[in-house]
Scaffold this motif. Structure first.
Motif, PDB file in Angstrom:
ATOM      1  N   MET A 184       0.820  -1.197   0.000  1.00  0.00           N
ATOM      2  CA  MET A 184       0.000   0.000   0.000  1.00  0.00           C
ATOM      3  C   MET A 184       0.865   1.264   0.000  1.00  0.00           C
ATOM      4  O   MET A 184       0.450   2.286  -0.512  1.00  0.00           O
ATOM      5  CB  MET A 184      -0.923  -0.036   1.227  1.00  0.00           C
ATOM      6  N   GLN A 234       3.410   1.919  -1.729  1.00  0.00           N
ATOM      7  CA  GLN A 234       3.720   2.340  -3.092  1.00  0.00           C
ATOM      8  C   GLN A 234       2.585   3.178  -3.673  1.00  0.00           C
ATOM      9  O   GLN A 234       2.830   4.168  -4.362  1.00  0.00           O
ATOM     10  CB  GLN A 234       3.982   1.130  -3.989  1.00  0.00           C
ATOM     11  N   PHE A 235       1.345   2.787  -3.393  1.00  0.00           N
ATOM     12  CA  PHE A 235       0.207   3.559  -3.893  1.00  0.00           C
ATOM     13  C   PHE A 235       0.137   4.908  -3.184  1.00  0.00           C
ATOM     14  O   PHE A 235      -0.143   5.932  -3.812  1.00  0.00           O
ATOM     15  CB  PHE A 235      -1.110   2.794  -3.706  1.00  0.00           C
ATOM     16  N   TRP A 248       2.735   7.096  -4.727  1.00  0.00           N
ATOM     17  CA  TRP A 248       2.269   7.506  -6.049  1.00  0.00           C
ATOM     18  C   TRP A 248       1.205   8.602  -5.923  1.00  0.00           C
ATOM     19  O   TRP A 248       1.212   9.583  -6.677  1.00  0.00           O
ATOM     20  CB  TRP A 248       1.707   6.295  -6.803  1.00  0.00           C
ATOM     21  N   TYR A 295      -3.553   6.372 -12.890  1.00  0.00           N
ATOM     22  CA  TYR A 295      -3.461   5.216 -11.996  1.00  0.00           C
ATOM     23  C   TYR A 295      -2.122   4.551 -12.305  1.00  0.00           C
ATOM     24  O   TYR A 295      -1.709   4.519 -13.466  1.00  0.00           O
ATOM     25  CB  TYR A 295      -4.611   4.221 -12.221  1.00  0.00           C
ATOM     26  N   ASN A 303       2.779  -0.551 -12.379  1.00  0.00           N
ATOM     27  CA  ASN A 303       3.158  -1.313 -11.197  1.00  0.00           C
ATOM     28  C   ASN A 303       2.236  -2.530 -11.116  1.00  0.00           C
ATOM     29  O   ASN A 303       1.042  -2.401 -10.848  1.00  0.00           O
ATOM     30  CB  ASN A 303       3.033  -0.429  -9.951  1.00  0.00           C
ATOM     31  N   LEU A 334       0.170  -3.022  -7.872  1.00  0.00           N
ATOM     32  CA  LEU A 334      -0.889  -2.025  -7.692  1.00  0.00           C
ATOM     33  C   LEU A 334      -1.992  -2.204  -8.728  1.00  0.00           C
ATOM     34  O   LEU A 334      -3.171  -1.979  -8.432  1.00  0.00           O
ATOM     35  CB  LEU A 334      -0.307  -0.611  -7.745  1.00  0.00           C
ATOM     36  N   LYS A 335      -1.623  -2.618  -9.920  1.00  0.00           N
ATOM     37  CA  LYS A 335      -2.632  -2.904 -10.940  1.00  0.00           C
ATOM     38  C   LYS A 335      -3.514  -4.068 -10.474  1.00  0.00           C
ATOM     39  O   LYS A 335      -4.736  -4.011 -10.578  1.00  0.00           O
ATOM     40  CB  LYS A 335      -1.967  -3.232 -12.270  1.00  0.00           C
ATOM     41  N   GLY A 390      -5.776  -2.815  -7.718  1.00  0.00           N
ATOM     42  CA  GLY A 390      -6.815  -1.952  -8.304  1.00  0.00           C
ATOM     43  C   GLY A 390      -7.893  -2.759  -8.997  1.00  0.00           C
ATOM     44  O   GLY A 390      -9.081  -2.443  -8.901  1.00  0.00           O
TER      45      GLY A 390
END
Length: 147
Positions: free
Chosen positions: A1, A3-4, A7, A51, A55, A58-59, A62
């Motif tokens: 999380m 990393q998000f 970002w 978005y 990554n 994260l993709k 998501g």
């Protein structure tokens, strides 16, 4: 999380540099909603709401919670005080109110906490029933009625 979250901070900073400040009516709406610093809010219109698709982790997250994926089109996303919206998605008063509630949520709890809680809630309840989305959707209703 984390990393998000990183970002999101970076995307919010970029938005502050390229976004448009709220106009007088929008500032009044932001203040009415309870935003402490409405003068910091910026609107950024883009072809596609950002978005971190590149990554892989994260993709995957998501897609798992319904933020991105086949057939999903994000209309808007808040990154701190930056509101990214698709160019063909008009932020009228009710829709702007919805996004401003997300700004308020970030002011109240901090970006790190909001992002972490929102992902957890989306996994538990689904996107539409996540508490932060329910709260923002109430603003849609409230400001549609007064429009």
């Amino acid at each position: 999380m984390s990393q998000f979250i990183d970002w999101t901070y970076e995307t919010g900073r970029k938005g502050q540099g390229i976004g448009t400040p709220l106009d007088e009516k929008e500032l009044l709406l932001a203040a009415e909603i309870g935003i402490e610093h409405p003068e910091k809010v910026r609107s950024i219109y883009v072809d596609e709401v950002p978005y971190p698709h590149k990554n892989v982790a994260l993709k995957f997250i998501g897609e798992a919670v319904g933020l991105v994926g086949e057939g999903i089109i994000n209309n808007a996303q808040v990154c701190g005080y930056s509101i990214y919206s698709r160019k063909d998605f008009v932020l009228n008063r009710p829709k702007l109110a919805h996004e401003l509630v997300h700004v308020l949520q970030i002011e109240r709890s901090g970006l790190d906490n909001v992002v972490t809680q929102h992902f957890s809630d989306m996994a538990k309840y689904g996107y539409d029933k996540a508490p932060s989305e329910v709260e923002a959707s109430e603003a849609n209703k409230k400001y549609s009625a007064n429009w």
